[in-house]
Design a protein around this motif. Structure first.
Motif, mmCIF file in Angstrom:
data_model
loop_
_atom_site.group_PDB
_atom_site.id
_atom_site.type_symbol
_atom_site.label_atom_id
_atom_site.label_comp_id
_atom_site.label_asym_id
_atom_site.label_seq_id
_atom_site.Cartn_x
_atom_site.Cartn_y
_atom_site.Cartn_z
ATOM 1 N N VAL A 166 45.010 28.650 32.018
ATOM 2 C CA VAL A 166 44.231 29.173 33.143
ATOM 3 C C VAL A 166 43.998 28.018 34.109
ATOM 4 C CG1 VAL A 166 42.117 30.304 33.872
ATOM 5 C CG2 VAL A 166 43.091 30.843 31.636
ATOM 6 N N GLN B 289 24.159 29.195 37.890
ATOM 7 C CA GLN B 289 24.382 30.547 38.390
ATOM 8 C C GLN B 289 23.490 31.539 37.650
ATOM 9 O OE1 GLN B 289 28.538 31.359 38.776
ATOM 10 N NE2 GLN B 289 28.259 33.549 38.659
ATOM 11 N N ALA C 31 42.215 26.923 36.729
ATOM 12 C CA ALA C 31 41.008 27.324 37.453
ATOM 13 C C ALA C 31 40.821 26.494 38.718
ATOM 14 C CB ALA C 31 39.795 27.205 36.551
ATOM 15 N N HIS D 119 28.779 37.508 33.898
ATOM 16 C CA HIS D 119 28.884 36.094 33.582
ATOM 17 C C HIS D 119 28.012 35.738 32.395
ATOM 18 C CE1 HIS D 119 31.311 33.984 36.579
ATOM 19 N NE2 HIS D 119 31.119 35.076 37.271
ATOM 20 N N PRO E 136 35.405 33.558 46.727
ATOM 21 C CA PRO E 136 35.122 34.801 45.999
ATOM 22 C C PRO E 136 34.975 34.531 44.503
ATOM 23 C CG PRO E 136 37.451 34.669 46.508
ATOM 24 C CD PRO E 136 36.805 33.476 47.150
ATOM 25 N N ASN E 137 34.591 35.551 43.783
ATOM 26 C CA ASN E 137 34.462 35.429 42.335
ATOM 27 C C ASN E 137 35.763 34.972 41.697
ATOM 28 O OD1 ASN E 137 32.065 35.739 41.101
ATOM 29 N ND2 ASN E 137 32.192 37.960 40.916
ATOM 30 N N GLY E 138 35.666 34.023 40.790
ATOM 31 C CA GLY E 138 36.845 33.569 40.084
ATOM 32 C C GLY E 138 37.637 32.526 40.848
ATOM 33 N N ALA E 139 37.119 32.073 41.980
ATOM 34 C CA ALA E 139 37.860 31.118 42.808
ATOM 35 C C ALA E 139 37.889 29.724 42.177
ATOM 36 C CB ALA E 139 37.231 31.038 44.194
ATOM 37 N N GLY E 140 36.899 29.424 41.340
ATOM 38 C CA GLY E 140 36.846 28.099 40.719
ATOM 39 C C GLY E 140 35.595 27.321 41.093
ATOM 40 N N LYS E 141 34.595 27.991 41.651
ATOM 41 C CA LYS E 141 33.371 27.301 42.087
ATOM 42 C C LYS E 141 32.593 26.739 40.903
ATOM 43 C CE LYS E 141 31.723 30.981 44.154
ATOM 44 N NZ LYS E 141 32.802 31.943 43.842
ATOM 45 N N THR E 142 32.313 27.605 39.931
ATOM 46 C CA THR E 142 31.527 27.156 38.783
ATOM 47 C C THR E 142 32.266 26.068 38.009
ATOM 48 O OG1 THR E 142 30.439 29.291 38.618
ATOM 49 C CG2 THR E 142 30.394 27.917 36.654
ATOM 50 N N THR E 143 33.575 26.230 37.887
ATOM 51 C CA THR E 143 34.371 25.219 37.201
ATOM 52 C C THR E 143 34.225 23.866 37.899
ATOM 53 O OG1 THR E 143 35.928 26.932 36.526
ATOM 54 C CG2 THR E 143 36.699 24.656 36.407
ATOM 55 N N GLU F 252 25.784 29.361 43.139
ATOM 56 C CA GLU F 252 25.429 30.734 43.527
ATOM 57 C C GLU F 252 23.976 31.042 43.184
ATOM 58 O OE1 GLU F 252 28.226 33.741 43.476
ATOM 59 O OE2 GLU F 252 29.869 32.522 42.719
ATOM 60 N N TYR G 3 42.040 25.466 31.891
ATOM 61 C CA TYR G 3 41.481 25.909 30.609
ATOM 62 C C TYR G 3 42.650 26.212 29.691
ATOM 63 C CZ TYR G 3 36.969 26.677 32.946
ATOM 64 O OH TYR G 3 35.803 26.531 33.632
ATOM 65 N N ARG H 18 29.669 36.845 29.378
ATOM 66 C CA ARG H 18 30.835 36.040 29.056
ATOM 67 C C ARG H 18 30.423 34.733 28.399
ATOM 68 N NH1 ARG H 18 33.785 33.310 33.709
ATOM 69 N NH2 ARG H 18 32.296 31.765 33.083
HETATM 70 N N1 LIG Z 1 35.782 28.981 29.723
HETATM 71 C C1 LIG Z 1 36.840 29.498 30.382
HETATM 72 N N2 LIG Z 1 38.010 29.689 29.752
HETATM 73 C C2 LIG Z 1 39.060 30.218 30.383
HETATM 74 N N3 LIG Z 1 39.061 30.578 31.679
HETATM 75 C C3 LIG Z 1 37.926 30.415 32.373
HETATM 76 C C4 LIG Z 1 36.755 29.871 31.770
HETATM 77 N N4 LIG Z 1 35.779 29.821 32.703
HETATM 78 C C5 LIG Z 1 36.310 30.310 33.825
HETATM 79 N N5 LIG Z 1 37.605 30.668 33.647
HETATM 80 C C6 LIG Z 1 38.519 31.213 34.662
HETATM 81 O O1 LIG Z 1 38.682 30.232 35.653
HETATM 82 C C7 LIG Z 1 38.678 30.818 36.945
HETATM 83 C C8 LIG Z 1 37.571 30.217 37.782
HETATM 84 O O2 LIG Z 1 36.314 30.617 37.259
HETATM 85 P P1 LIG Z 1 34.945 30.130 37.873
HETATM 86 O O3 LIG Z 1 34.990 28.671 38.088
HETATM 87 O O4 LIG Z 1 33.863 30.659 37.002
HETATM 88 O O5 LIG Z 1 34.940 30.886 39.272
HETATM 89 P P2 LIG Z 1 33.738 31.189 40.279
HETATM 90 O O6 LIG Z 1 32.550 30.400 39.844
HETATM 91 O O7 LIG Z 1 34.250 30.785 41.609
HETATM 92 O O8 LIG Z 1 33.486 32.648 40.214
HETATM 93 C C9 LIG Z 1 38.551 32.301 36.729
HETATM 94 O O9 LIG Z 1 39.845 32.851 36.737
HETATM 95 C C10 LIG Z 1 37.949 32.419 35.372
HETATM 96 O O10 LIG Z 1 38.315 33.607 34.750
#
Ligand SMILES: Nc1ncnc2c1ncn2[C@@H]1O[C@H](COP(=O)(O)OP(=O)(O)O)[C@@H](O)[C@H]1O
Ligand SMILES: [Mg+2]
Lengths: 337, 277
Positions: free
Chosen positions: A20, A87, A22, A330, A41-48, A164, A16, A333
């Motif tokens: 970042v 999610q 991710a 989330h 865990p949270n923030g691992a990069g799953k949603t990305t 999730e 990002y 955010r």
């Molecule tokens: N739109 C975004 N812009 C900048 N950083 C992001 C964005 N979305 C997620 N991140 C960051 O990327 C990392 C992975 O996020 P995410 O994929 O949501 O993790 P998870 O789904 O595993 O909790 C985290 O550090 C998060 O803060």
């Protein structure tokens, strides 16, 4: 070559802007019809990762092929082939469950005649038939999740992505949701990619698991293989009075790897807890060693982490309450900014 | 493509009919203005009844037979702005509730998603405009009320100009505010900007009072204000061309240019918001 995998990912990277990192270069394949668990865990990069595989996010580098179609080259064809449970809830609260499904079907170009039977069928199998005519804002958390699942299946996708899906549900709701997934899998052939941070969820369902942390896959394999890596189950046996003889007796039980004694409490490590329970009970058939309590502890995410990364799971004491809070976070955010 | 559009329009429609207060308030507002402000405030009463003064009034009202007729047409411009103020809120809520994510995860074309917002939001502006015009005209036939009196013979070409003008002014403001809906993710930011814009737009137009009294620089702005252009198209058709420098289609052309520019603005911000990041 791609068509023998439902999902094929090669060196996928997402950064990002500005910096970042991710997802830092992940690769894996999922054969058709399997359930693939993506744990972290949270923030691992799953949603990305899910967002890239579902064409909602453009990969910075690397390649992803879903249902035999490259996500970067033909995103619209990929969207046609996939279902997605986000999610966070995406249903329109002002519409009824059925109306939400009809809108979704329309967005896939289905006519109302075409989708009516399918919608009835899905509402029935998700136990939403009675609630179908009520507005979604009055649904319980579990009902909303089931509706999301029904909505994501309306066009009979080849690959289903679940990000999730049980976050914010109580343990009962979680178990219920997964029962519907199993049910759905009996009714149709579909490949499932699911993310979660609950080990027990992948343990009961997934054919294969990858663990992601800080944007990197740190372990992959079948459930058993993963559990094997962290030493399998732990059984706590509490007896009236612990003795060194009992320690020896417990250690002698087949497949037991390690026995630790803490006074009257014994911690027994072995690959599969249930398989040795009766043998352990028999081993305790010694004078003074009457069993006062016994329980099997599944390997926790914490332990998997400790084993693989040498550090404790980043969110110690992770529990349902936190899960709900993080879900709300989330939502904010995504909405805010 | 047609099914996708139908599905999205149906969702918008269902949300709309399920918020009855919203509908009532949206339609009542222009009706109240007409009934209260329009009936109570008669500029003509301030002018002495001698022929010279009356001619002056007629010129100030650009040929309209009375202030209400002048005002009723101006209401079209006012309603176009006030009814479109909320045009962008739907998109913002859809973003916050994840509904937009769901929509763009389907194979529905981005252009269809954009068009559904523009069409439905535009409809919510066109509808009260026609209600206001119809009601104002109706009042002319009810004894004891002042209504919209049409002086000229409006032929088919005139009707076409008026209808196109109404569609254009509706699309112009719908697009403008929809663009801000695509731009912002928070309702607060959205209304901050919308509130900043709506009064200046309204009061630099000739919708509610004749422009002749304002300073020259303001008159220049007024001349190009899209509301003025829309209102000119209608007044010229209703009350005659003698006070206008150009035929109605010239003003209509200007208005269409505004509409096109603002639709393009919405399209640019819309495609950015709907794009894969
Ligand atoms: N739109 C975004 N812009 C900048 N950083 C992001 C964005 N979305 C997620 N991140 C960051 O990327 C990392 C992975 O996020 P995410 O994929 O949501 O993790 P998870 O789904 O595993 O909790 C985290 O550090 C998060 O803060
Ligand atoms: Mg996530």
């Amino acid at each position: 070559m791609d068509s023998k995998h439902a999902i094929m990912v090669e060196d996928l990277v997402k950064t990002y802007p500005p910096d970042v990192h991710a997802v830092k270069g992940i690769s894996f394949q999922v054969p058709p019809g399997q359930i693939f668990g993506f744990l972290g865990p949270n923030g691992a990069g799953k949603t990305t990762t899910v967002s890239m595989l579902t064409t909602l996010l453009r990969p910075t580098k690397g390649r992803a092929v879903v249902g035999g179609i490259d996500v970067a080259e033909e995103p619209r064809r990929v969207r046609r082939a996939i279902g997605l449970v986000f999610q966070d809830s995406t249903a329109d609260g002002e519409l009824t469950g059925r109306e939400n499904m009809e809108v979704a079907a329309g967005l896939f170009g289905m006519s109302s005649a075409e989708c009516r039977g399918r919608i009835d069928e899905l509402l029935a199998s998700m136990d939403l038939k009675e609630a179908a005519g009520r507005r979604v804002k009055g649904y319980s958390g579990g009902m909303k999740r089931r509706l999301e699942l029904a909505v994501s299946l309306v066009h009979t996708p080849e690959v289903l992505f679940l990000d999730e899906p049980t976050i914010g549900l109580d343990p009962q709701g979680r178990a219920g949701f997964w029962r519907y997934i199993s049910q759905m899998r009996k009714e149709q052939e579909v490949t499932v990619f699911m993310t979660t941070h609950y080990l027990d969820e992948v343990e009961n369902l997934a054919d294969r698991v990858s663990i992601i942390d800080h944007g990197k896959i740190i372990a992959s394999g079948s459930n058993d293989a993963l559990k094997e890596r962290v030493g399998g189950d732990e059984i706590e046996v509490r007896v009236g009075k612990g003795t060194p003889v009992l320690t020896t007796a417990l250690s002698a039980v087949p497949t037991v790897r390690e026995v630790k004694r803490e006074g009257d409490l014994y911690r027994v490590k072995c690959p599969r807890g249930e398989a040795v329970l009766s043998s352990l009970v028999k081993a305790c058939d010694l004078p003074g060693a009457s069993i006062e309590g016994i329980r099997v502890l599944r390997p926790s995410l914490d332990r998997v982490f400790l084993e693989l990364t040498g550090k404790a799971y980043r969110e110690e004491g992770y529990d349902e309450g936190r899960a709900a809070a993080s879900s709300a976070f989330h939502r904010r955010r995504q909405g805010g900014g | 493509m047609y099914r996708e559009l139908a599905a999205l329009l149906r969702r918008e429609y269902l949300r709309w009919v399920r918020a009855p207060m919203w509908i009532v308030a949206g339609l009542m507002m222009p009706i109240l203005y007409l009934a209260l402000f329009g009936q109570a405030f008669d500029l003509g009463k301030l002018v002495p009844p001698n022929p010279q003064a009356q001619a002056g009034l007629s010129s100030a009202l650009l040929g309209a037979p009375d202030y209400f007729s002048y005002f009723a047409v101006g209401m079209v411009g006012m309603v176009a702005v006030t009814s479109s103020l909320f045009a962008g809120t739907g998109v913002i809520f859809d973003k916050q509730l994840g509904i937009l994510q769901r929509t763009i995860s389907t194979p529905a074309r981005r252009s269809v998603i954009f068009a559904s917002s523009l069409i439905f939001r535009g409809f919510l502006v066109v509808l009260p405009i026609f209600i206001v015009l119809g009601l104002a005209r109706l009042l002319a036939f009810i004894p004891g009320f002042t209504g919209l009196t049409v002086v000229e013979n409006v032929g088919p070409a005139g009707v076409l100009e008026i209808v196109v003008g109404i569609l254009a002014i509706s699309m112009a403001f719908t697009s403008l505010f929809l663009a801000f809906g695509f731009l912002f993710t928070r309702v607060e930011s959205y209304f901050g900007v919308v509130n900043l814009l709506n009064l200046p737009i309204l009061f630099t137009s000739n919708a509610l009072y004749p422009a002749g009294t304002s300073p020259l620089w303001l008159q220049h702005i007024t001349a190009y204000n899209p509301i003025s252009l829309a209102v000119n198209v209608m007044r010229e058709n209703f009350f005659g061309a003698s006070y206008y420098a150009y035929p109605a289609y010239v003003y209509l052309g200007g208005l269409l240019a505004w509409a096109a520019a603002l639709i393009l603005l919405a399209l640019a911000l819309g495609s950015r918001a709907l794009k894969t990041k």
